[in-house]
Scaffold this motif. Structure first.
Motif, PDB file in Angstrom:
ATOM      1  N   LEU A 431      30.759  51.987  46.622  1.00 18.38           N
ATOM      2  CA  LEU A 431      29.917  51.322  47.614  1.00 18.38           C
ATOM      3  C   LEU A 431      28.970  52.320  48.274  1.00 18.38           C
ATOM      4  CD1 LEU A 431      32.703  49.140  49.231  1.00 18.38           C
ATOM      5  CD2 LEU A 431      30.768  48.261  47.907  1.00 18.38           C
ATOM      6  N   GLN A 432      27.767  51.854  48.589  1.00 23.64           N
ATOM      7  CA  GLN A 432      26.769  52.726  49.207  1.00 23.64           C
ATOM      8  C   GLN A 432      27.102  52.992  50.670  1.00 23.64           C
ATOM      9  OE1 GLN A 432      22.728  51.366  48.714  1.00 23.64           O
ATOM     10  NE2 GLN A 432      21.881  52.896  50.114  1.00 23.64           N
ATOM     11  N   GLY A 433      27.521  51.995  51.396  1.00 21.18           N
ATOM     12  CA  GLY A 433      27.927  52.168  52.794  1.00 21.18           C
ATOM     13  C   GLY A 433      26.792  52.209  53.782  1.00 21.18           C
ATOM     14  N   CYS A 434      25.724  52.915  53.457  1.00 23.35           N
ATOM     15  CA  CYS A 434      24.553  53.020  54.320  1.00 23.35           C
ATOM     16  C   CYS A 434      23.429  53.662  53.516  1.00 23.35           C
ATOM     17  CB  CYS A 434      24.848  53.840  55.579  1.00 23.35           C
ATOM     18  SG  CYS A 434      25.094  55.606  55.282  1.00 23.35           S
ATOM     19  N   ASN A 495      16.902  69.713  63.697  1.00 26.08           N
ATOM     20  CA  ASN A 495      18.259  69.175  63.638  1.00 26.08           C
ATOM     21  C   ASN A 495      18.747  69.322  62.214  1.00 26.08           C
ATOM     22  OD1 ASN A 495      20.608  67.708  63.577  1.00 26.08           O
ATOM     23  ND2 ASN A 495      19.712  65.783  64.300  1.00 26.08           N
ATOM     24  N   ILE A 496      19.770  70.140  62.014  1.00 25.81           N
ATOM     25  CA  ILE A 496      20.233  70.393  60.644  1.00 25.81           C
ATOM     26  C   ILE A 496      21.615  69.784  60.399  1.00 25.81           C
ATOM     27  CG2 ILE A 496      18.771  72.386  60.198  1.00 25.81           C
ATOM     28  CD1 ILE A 496      21.127  74.186  60.940  1.00 25.81           C
ATOM     29  N   GLU A 497      21.861  68.626  61.015  1.00 25.28           N
ATOM     30  CA  GLU A 497      23.024  67.818  60.663  1.00 25.28           C
ATOM     31  C   GLU A 497      22.632  66.835  59.569  1.00 25.28           C
ATOM     32  OE1 GLU A 497      25.832  67.232  64.464  1.00 25.28           O
ATOM     33  OE2 GLU A 497      23.898  66.246  64.665  1.00 25.28           O
ATOM     34  N   ILE A 498      23.630  66.201  58.932  1.00 28.71           N
ATOM     35  CA  ILE A 498      23.305  65.133  57.991  1.00 28.71           C
ATOM     36  C   ILE A 498      22.781  63.956  58.807  1.00 28.71           C
ATOM     37  CG2 ILE A 498      25.011  65.904  56.310  1.00 28.71           C
ATOM     38  CD1 ILE A 498      26.778  63.563  57.121  1.00 28.71           C
ATOM     39  N   PRO A 499      22.029  63.050  58.198  1.00 32.18           N
ATOM     40  CA  PRO A 499      21.424  61.948  58.947  1.00 32.18           C
ATOM     41  C   PRO A 499      22.431  61.184  59.794  1.00 32.18           C
ATOM     42  CG  PRO A 499      20.471  62.055  56.764  1.00 32.18           C
ATOM     43  CD  PRO A 499      21.593  63.059  56.797  1.00 32.18           C
ATOM     44  N   GLU A 500      21.974  60.777  60.951  1.00 29.79           N
ATOM     45  CA  GLU A 500      22.841  60.137  61.950  1.00 29.79           C
ATOM     46  C   GLU A 500      23.560  58.917  61.402  1.00 29.79           C
ATOM     47  OE1 GLU A 500      22.439  58.248  66.476  1.00 29.79           O
ATOM     48  OE2 GLU A 500      20.680  58.978  65.390  1.00 29.79           O
ATOM     49  N   ILE A 501      22.874  58.113  60.584  1.00 33.95           N
ATOM     50  CA  ILE A 501      23.496  56.887  60.075  1.00 33.95           C
ATOM     51  C   ILE A 501      24.687  57.209  59.180  1.00 33.95           C
ATOM     52  CG2 ILE A 501      22.026  56.632  58.003  1.00 33.95           C
ATOM     53  CD1 ILE A 501      21.932  53.583  58.762  1.00 33.95           C
ATOM     54  N   GLN A 502      24.636  58.358  58.497  1.00 33.66           N
ATOM     55  CA  GLN A 502      25.762  58.767  57.653  1.00 33.66           C
ATOM     56  C   GLN A 502      26.918  59.303  58.500  1.00 33.66           C
ATOM     57  OE1 GLN A 502      24.887  60.958  54.001  1.00 33.66           O
ATOM     58  NE2 GLN A 502      22.698  60.596  54.338  1.00 33.66           N
ATOM     59  N   LEU A 506      30.718  57.867  58.513  1.00 35.32           N
ATOM     60  CA  LEU A 506      31.890  58.739  58.370  1.00 35.32           C
ATOM     61  C   LEU A 506      32.885  58.512  59.504  1.00 35.32           C
ATOM     62  CD1 LEU A 506      33.445  61.134  57.111  1.00 35.32           C
ATOM     63  CD2 LEU A 506      31.927  62.664  58.391  1.00 35.32           C
ATOM     64  N   GLU A 507      32.398  58.473  60.723  1.00 24.30           N
ATOM     65  CA  GLU A 507      33.284  58.267  61.881  1.00 24.30           C
ATOM     66  C   GLU A 507      34.049  56.951  61.767  1.00 24.30           C
ATOM     67  OE1 GLU A 507      30.393  58.610  65.010  1.00 24.30           O
ATOM     68  OE2 GLU A 507      30.989  60.685  65.465  1.00 24.30           O
ATOM     69  N   GLU A 508      33.357  55.888  61.352  1.00 24.50           N
ATOM     70  CA  GLU A 508      34.005  54.583  61.288  1.00 24.50           C
ATOM     71  C   GLU A 508      34.973  54.491  60.110  1.00 24.50           C
ATOM     72  OE1 GLU A 508      31.820  51.074  62.234  1.00 24.50           O
ATOM     73  OE2 GLU A 508      30.151  52.218  63.085  1.00 24.50           O
ATOM     74  N   VAL A 509      34.646  55.141  59.004  1.00 21.50           N
ATOM     75  CA  VAL A 509      35.564  55.152  57.861  1.00 21.50           C
ATOM     76  C   VAL A 509      36.847  55.894  58.233  1.00 21.50           C
ATOM     77  CG1 VAL A 509      35.940  56.106  55.547  1.00 21.50           C
ATOM     78  CG2 VAL A 509      33.838  54.855  56.059  1.00 21.50           C
ATOM     79  N   VAL A 510      36.722  57.029  58.908  1.00 20.83           N
ATOM     80  CA  VAL A 510      37.892  57.823  59.287  1.00 20.83           C
ATOM     81  C   VAL A 510      38.802  57.036  60.228  1.00 20.83           C
ATOM     82  CG1 VAL A 510      38.615  59.881  60.569  1.00 20.83           C
ATOM     83  CG2 VAL A 510      36.801  60.052  58.863  1.00 20.83           C
ATOM     84  N   ARG A 511      38.239  56.157  61.044  1.00 20.33           N
ATOM     85  CA  ARG A 511      39.060  55.348  61.947  1.00 20.33           C
ATOM     86  C   ARG A 511      39.987  54.413  61.175  1.00 20.33           C
ATOM     87  NH1 ARG A 511      34.097  54.247  65.021  1.00 20.33           N
ATOM     88  NH2 ARG A 511      33.935  55.789  66.700  1.00 20.33           N
ATOM     89  N   VAL A 512      39.528  53.926  60.019  1.00 17.81           N
ATOM     90  CA  VAL A 512      40.362  52.986  59.258  1.00 17.81           C
ATOM     91  C   VAL A 512      41.156  53.684  58.156  1.00 17.81           C
ATOM     92  CG1 VAL A 512      38.816  51.062  59.750  1.00 17.81           C
ATOM     93  CG2 VAL A 512      38.520  52.346  57.625  1.00 17.81           C
ATOM     94  N   ASN A 513      40.754  54.908  57.791  1.00 18.75           N
ATOM     95  CA  ASN A 513      41.479  55.668  56.770  1.00 18.75           C
ATOM     96  C   ASN A 513      41.188  57.148  56.968  1.00 18.75           C
ATOM     97  OD1 ASN A 513      42.585  56.879  54.484  1.00 18.75           O
ATOM     98  ND2 ASN A 513      42.011  55.184  53.135  1.00 18.75           N
TER      99      ASN A 513
END
Length: 736
Positions: A431-434, A495-502, A506-513
């Motif tokens: 799945l693409q996810g975003c 800003n050298i983080e990965i894009p905010e939407i990703q 990640l944060e929401e996926v980690v909450r469920v797994n």
């Protein structure tokens, strides 16, 4: 041709014909199809047929049939039938795309880069090319600069090894030989030191730093025999490089010994007017030719003014002749006078482009470039488990860099395509996810160049499906990272983080797994604090090229044990930048356990990067003993040996990269806290130990001394041998 024949040819050439040799035009002025290869601002040139017939070189055309057609038509109209040079940005592959240069440096295997460059040269010359604008020898300490992706990192020694390897791979011992191409070392000089990491910006550094760190990569390429050097856009000592007489005449041609062709970067001579250095085009032409720049890329500055300057007596024709002769000599070294088409061959193109042998080498290079940054025991993947691949790079073919302009993303193998060869379909979802980019992110130009943005509702539905799949999986693999257009030329970022939407995904996926492994795509070091906190594993795969998907699955499944090491420090946050391992000590250096407030430190973050230069984990565990020296003194004409024992303490075969660092403790100028002086890859079976030895001699201890000379100084030296730039145990010796 013999030298005297070239000299006779030069004497026969008209003034206009000579000036034409100094002019490079982009290929779409010959054929419309070339427009897609433009790599800089269109200068809106209006050329007469006469001027077009005298052009010395062409930029941005490829294809055997096309190049042969243009060469034939050109030589029929050129007064002395002098062949054209065809040039192109062949950065990390022609059609078979290898990992981006920064990723190649992570292999710590220059011989792999040499092999890849040999393949790129074969494919490029079959397509009719004569010059590759590579390697980029710019030292880079600032990840905000987008062109870090084209570099070999922050260390002058490591970078020099890779620059040398790429030149040797392109050129071999004879450019005239089949499948060989002229290398172009760029960008001279100091381009990677742009202030604030902003492309095309001013470079301002002291001369000691410039010579001791930044010149070494260029020197390596010149010593390897590179036939061409390209100027940089920046200033050095307040003077634009392309018109900097001292930089080009005294340093490049004098101190570094370069005797080949010097070409400007795209429109760089004309841009000295915008710098405020050249008053007009006439002055820009005069300044650049006096500095020894032989080819003006993609402006008519030379074409419009050099002949007039000579006729008015401002410039001597002998100065022009010097440049023309260097260009003729390069064409002669390539064998173009005897064979103007060189290796251009339609059948060879079909045979070589993306052949299985080339793909196999690209896959090997990609695998060895991956760096395991974190692993809390969830990698390698157990293929019997229920796996969810979630992230925008799951089935994305855009795994090339923005400078892989001759490659085609459709030829890439995606993670999903490779995974479906290995993972059971009833236990695996993709799945693409975003989307890759947060909708509305970036400049208008960047948004125009990327795929159509999904709507808010489409983003919500993608995330909803991803979270449901993540909750049902045993393990989630998340291929995340930068869009490939976020690094490269004109791609500087604050800003050298990965894009905010990703990050949100990640944060929401980690909450469920919580069992999440991130596969990270990027062309620069990133701020990974959030990713490191959330994910149980991080595999850095950079921009891995054509065979990226296969290589990633090879490593994720444990078929191959990761062995890459970071060629650049990954900062704790952008506020540290530039942060690099081989810094100077200060009078108030900080250290662990120090309670003195008045030290060189931040109040809110550590001094150290999140992941240091040379760092990289494995699926097995290595133990490296303290270094031992055969002698505690070293004479100027002698040598000593430094040894360690390496043991594989784990249950898998693995490869460790031993890194030799040396510090000159006291000297006539302050020296770095440590410097990489050697490296070696060691492959061991479980439980196997091996004694490894490095030889140290006086030549390895030389530096730019306080009096401006290069040499060593007697005194105390410290030696570390470890698996990153963070070493604890060292031994000392004295240079007599």
């Amino acid at each position: 041709m013999e030298k005297q024949q070239l000299e006779a040819l030069l004497k026969e050439m008209s003034l206009e014909e000579k000036v034409g040799q100094l002019f490079q035009i982009i290929g779409y002025y010959y054929v419309e199809e070339g427009k897609k290869f433009i790599t800089g601002p269109d200068s809106g040139l209006n050329l007469s047929d006469e001027n077009g017939a005298l052009t010395g070189s062409v930029l941005g055309l490829q294809g055997a049939e096309l190049s042969k057609k243009i060469q034939k038509e050109y030589m029929e109209h050129q007064p002395h039938h002098i062949p054209l040079l065809f040039m192109m940005d062949v950065i990390h592959g022609m059609k078979t795309i290898f990992p981006a240069p920064l990723a190649q440096a992570a292999t710590f295997e220059p011989e792999l880069t040499k092999e890849g460059s040999e393949i790129a040269a074969k494919e490029a010359t079959a397509a009719g090319l004569h010059v590759a604008f590579s390697p980029m020898a710019d030292l880079v300490r600032d990840p905000r600069w987008g062109r870090v992706v084209e570099s070999f990192g922050e260390d002058p020694y490591l970078s020099s090894c890779f620059v040398k390897a790429q030149v040797e791979g392109f050129q071999g011992s004879d450019m005239k030989a089949p499948g060989k191409i002229c290398a172009c070392v760029k960008h001279f000089a100091g381009y990677g030191g742009a202030e604030a990491g902003r492309d095309y910006n001013t470079v301002s550094m002291d001369s000691h730093t410039f010579q001791e760190f930044y010149l070494k990569g260029y020197q390596a390429g010149i010593d390897a025999g590179a036939g061409m050097v390209m100027t940089s856009f920046n200033t050095i000592d307040g003077i634009p490089a392309s018109t900097n007489h001292h930089l080009m005449r005294d340093i490049l041609r004098g101190e570094l010994g370069f005797d080949g062709v010097l070409i400007s970067d795209f429109a760089a001579i004309k841009e000295t007017i915008a710098h405020g250095y050249s008053e007009n085009g006439e002055k820009a032409a005069e300044n650049a030719l006096r500095a020894g720049v032989d080819i003006d890329m993609m402006t008519t500055t030379y074409l419009d003014h050099v002949a007039d300057l000579i006729q008015k007596g401002v410039l001597k024709e002998e100065l022009l002749d010097e440049s023309v002769m260097r260009i003729l000599e390069l064409k002669n070294r390539l064998g173009l006078f005897e064979n103007p088409y060189k290796d251009a061959d339609e059948e060879k193109e079909k045979e070589l482009f993306l052949c299985q042998e080339h793909r196999k080498t690209a896959r090997k290079a990609a695998v060895r470039s991956f760096v395991l940054l974190k692993n809390d025991g969830i990698l390698p993947v157990d293929t019997e488990k229920k796996i969810a691949f979630i992230g925008p790079y799951t089935d994305r073919k855009e795994m090339l860099s923005s400078w892989a302009i001759t490659g085609d993303a459709k030829d890439s193998v995606t993670i999903r395509e490779a995974a479906e060869e290995v993972f059971a379909s009833d236990r695996t979802v993709y799945l693409q996810g975003c989307p890759v980019l947060t909708p509305g992110f970036g400049t208008a130009q960047l948004r125009l160049e990327v795929e159509e943005e999904p709507s808010e509702e489409e983003c919500r539905q993608m995330k909803e499906k991803a979270l449901k799949a993540a909750a049902e999986a045993d393990l989630v693999i998340m291929p995340l990272g930068e869009h490939f257009k976020e690094s490269g030329e004109a791609a500087s970022k604050a800003n050298i983080e990965i894009p905010e939407i990703q990050l949100e995904l990640l944060e929401e996926v980690v909450r469920v797994n919580p069992n999440v492994a991130v596969v990270l795509f990027n062309g620069r070091p990133l701020d990974l604090r959030k990713v490191s906190r959330l994910a149980k594993a991080i595999l850095e795969v950079w921009l891995p090229g054509t065979e990226g998907g296969h290589a990633i699955i090879d490593v994720l499944t444990g078929k191959i044990n990761p062995s890459g090491k970071l060629p650049m420090s990954f900062p704790y946050c952008v506020g540290q930048v530039p942060v690099y391992y081989n810094a100077y000590s200060t009078g108030r250096s900080d250290f662990k356990g120090c309670t003195d407030h008045f030290r060189s430190r931040y109040l809110d973050i550590p001094n150290e990067p999140l992941y240091p230069f040379g760092y990289g984990l494995s699926y097995t565990e290595f133990e490296i003993s303290a270094p031992e020296l055969t002698e505690d003194t070293l004479s100027a004409d002698g040598s000593l040996e430094a040894s360690v024992t390496v043991t594989n303490k784990g249950t898998r075969q693995g490869t460790e990269t031993l890194q030799l660092y040396i510090q000159d403790v006291f000297a006539s100028v302050v020296r770095p806290v440590k410097e990489l002086k050697g490296f070696r890859k060691v492959t061991l079976e479980p439980g196997e130990s091996r004694r490894e030895t490095f030889r140290i001699d006086e030549t390895m201890l030389r530096f730019l001394r306080g009096d401006g000379t290069v040499g060593s100084e007697p005194g105390t030296f410290r030696v570390w041998i470890g698996n990153s730039s963070v070493g604890k145990e060292f031994e000392e010796f004295t240079l007599l």
